[in-house]
Design an enzyme around this catalytic site. Sequence first.
Site, PDB file in Angstrom:
ATOM      1  N   HIS A  51      -3.772   0.889   7.730  1.00 39.20           N
ATOM      2  CA  HIS A  51      -2.809   1.386   7.890  1.00 39.20           C
ATOM      3  C   HIS A  51      -2.486   2.608   6.970  1.00 39.20           C
ATOM      4  O   HIS A  51      -2.183   3.597   7.521  1.00 39.20           O
ATOM      5  CB  HIS A  51      -1.597   0.254   7.633  1.00 39.20           C
ATOM      6  CG  HIS A  51      -0.346   0.630   7.565  1.00 39.20           C
ATOM      7  ND1 HIS A  51       0.823   0.271   8.338  1.00 39.20           N
ATOM      8  CD2 HIS A  51       0.198   1.746   6.806  1.00 39.20           C
ATOM      9  CE1 HIS A  51       1.976   0.936   7.809  1.00 39.20           C
ATOM     10  NE2 HIS A  51       1.740   1.687   6.993  1.00 39.20           N
ATOM     11  N   GLU A  52      -3.026   2.268   5.831  1.00 38.40           N
ATOM     12  CA  GLU A  52      -2.713   3.556   4.516  1.00 38.40           C
ATOM     13  C   GLU A  52      -3.708   4.622   4.970  1.00 38.40           C
ATOM     14  O   GLU A  52      -3.360   5.835   4.805  1.00 38.40           O
ATOM     15  CB  GLU A  52      -3.090   2.896   3.316  1.00 38.40           C
ATOM     16  CG  GLU A  52      -2.037   2.018   2.652  1.00 38.40           C
ATOM     17  CD  GLU A  52      -0.689   2.310   2.992  1.00 38.40           C
ATOM     18  OE1 GLU A  52      -0.410   3.341   2.793  1.00 38.40           O
ATOM     19  OE2 GLU A  52       0.305   1.140   3.275  1.00 38.40           O
ATOM     20  N   CYS A 103       6.709  -0.446   7.185  1.00 42.22           N
ATOM     21  CA  CYS A 103       6.035   0.577   6.414  1.00 42.22           C
ATOM     22  C   CYS A 103       7.133   1.226   5.503  1.00 42.22           C
ATOM     23  O   CYS A 103       8.477   1.123   5.828  1.00 42.22           O
ATOM     24  CB  CYS A 103       5.740   1.902   7.233  1.00 42.22           C
ATOM     25  SG  CYS A 103       4.743   3.229   6.491  1.00 42.22           S
ATOM     26  N   LEU A 104       7.018   1.358   4.299  1.00 37.74           N
ATOM     27  CA  LEU A 104       7.919   2.002   3.065  1.00 37.74           C
ATOM     28  C   LEU A 104       8.378   3.378   3.774  1.00 37.74           C
ATOM     29  O   LEU A 104       9.424   3.807   3.455  1.00 37.74           O
ATOM     30  CB  LEU A 104       7.272   2.239   1.650  1.00 37.74           C
ATOM     31  CG  LEU A 104       6.680   1.095   1.378  1.00 37.74           C
ATOM     32  CD1 LEU A 104       5.999   1.577  -0.220  1.00 37.74           C
ATOM     33  CD2 LEU A 104       7.857   0.017   0.938  1.00 37.74           C
ATOM     34  N   HIS A 159      -2.142   6.828   7.499  1.00 36.48           N
ATOM     35  CA  HIS A 159      -1.204   8.109   6.739  1.00 36.48           C
ATOM     36  C   HIS A 159      -1.845   9.370   6.521  1.00 36.48           C
ATOM     37  O   HIS A 159      -1.350  10.366   6.522  1.00 36.48           O
ATOM     38  CB  HIS A 159      -0.533   7.369   5.614  1.00 36.48           C
ATOM     39  CG  HIS A 159       0.503   6.689   5.906  1.00 36.48           C
ATOM     40  ND1 HIS A 159       1.669   7.099   6.270  1.00 36.48           N
ATOM     41  CD2 HIS A 159       0.642   5.181   5.362  1.00 36.48           C
ATOM     42  CE1 HIS A 159       2.480   5.966   6.306  1.00 36.48           C
ATOM     43  NE2 HIS A 159       1.809   4.939   6.036  1.00 36.48           N
ATOM     44  N   GLN A 164       3.035   9.679   1.739  1.00 35.68           N
ATOM     45  CA  GLN A 164       4.306   9.185   1.337  1.00 35.68           C
ATOM     46  C   GLN A 164       5.137   9.490   0.205  1.00 35.68           C
ATOM     47  O   GLN A 164       6.214   9.376   0.468  1.00 35.68           O
ATOM     48  CB  GLN A 164       4.016   7.577   1.364  1.00 35.68           C
ATOM     49  CG  GLN A 164       3.506   7.269   2.798  1.00 35.68           C
ATOM     50  CD  GLN A 164       3.387   5.649   2.691  1.00 35.68           C
ATOM     51  OE1 GLN A 164       2.087   5.079   2.371  1.00 35.68           O
ATOM     52  NE2 GLN A 164       4.132   4.877   3.243  1.00 35.68           N
ATOM     53  N   GLY A 221       0.952  -1.276   0.135  1.00 36.75           N
ATOM     54  CA  GLY A 221       0.201   0.028   0.038  1.00 36.75           C
ATOM     55  C   GLY A 221       0.971   1.133   0.049  1.00 36.75           C
ATOM     56  O   GLY A 221       2.277   1.334   0.397  1.00 36.75           O
TER      57      GLY A 221
END
Length: 167
Positions: free
Chosen positions: A133-134, A91-92, A137, A51, A46
């Site tokens: 999670h996304e 997470c990225l 953000h 991000q 995701g």
Amino acid sequence: MAKRQIRIEGDPILRKKSREVTEINNRIEELLKDMEETLYDADGLGLAAPQVGVLRRVVLVDMRDDTGLIKMINPQIVEKSEDLQLNIEGCLSVPEQSGYVERPEKLVVEYLDENGKEQKLECDGYKAVCVSHELDHLDGILYIDKVVEVDEETLRELEKREELEES
């Protein structure tokens, strides 16, 4: 399409609240394409617009299942189960780290697709984790804000569950 740089924890943009998309125009279409390329290049599940440095309520999720890539504009959780699940997350934007987070077992999310059409996504299990999670953000929340301590017994149970799921 162009791959965008993924912002890393410490970048102030990751802690800001994203603004609603009021019009699906060329800029949003380009953002979606760039996010798709960035997501696959990073081998993530995701990606949220903050991000990649854009404070808009846009999220991509691809669980590598038969659903494929889901592009969500202005997503909103409209239902969530009281039952929680505990899973390890990464997470990225927080590279080389992971932690256990409790999230709802089931979610219902309403959003606009890339054509401006209203959609509803019902998800459970790890897809619910990823979507939750996304969406965090978009409100400046990182999973590291929600990490819980896991005792040895719970850790062993989680490892057994993972082994069963893999076999």
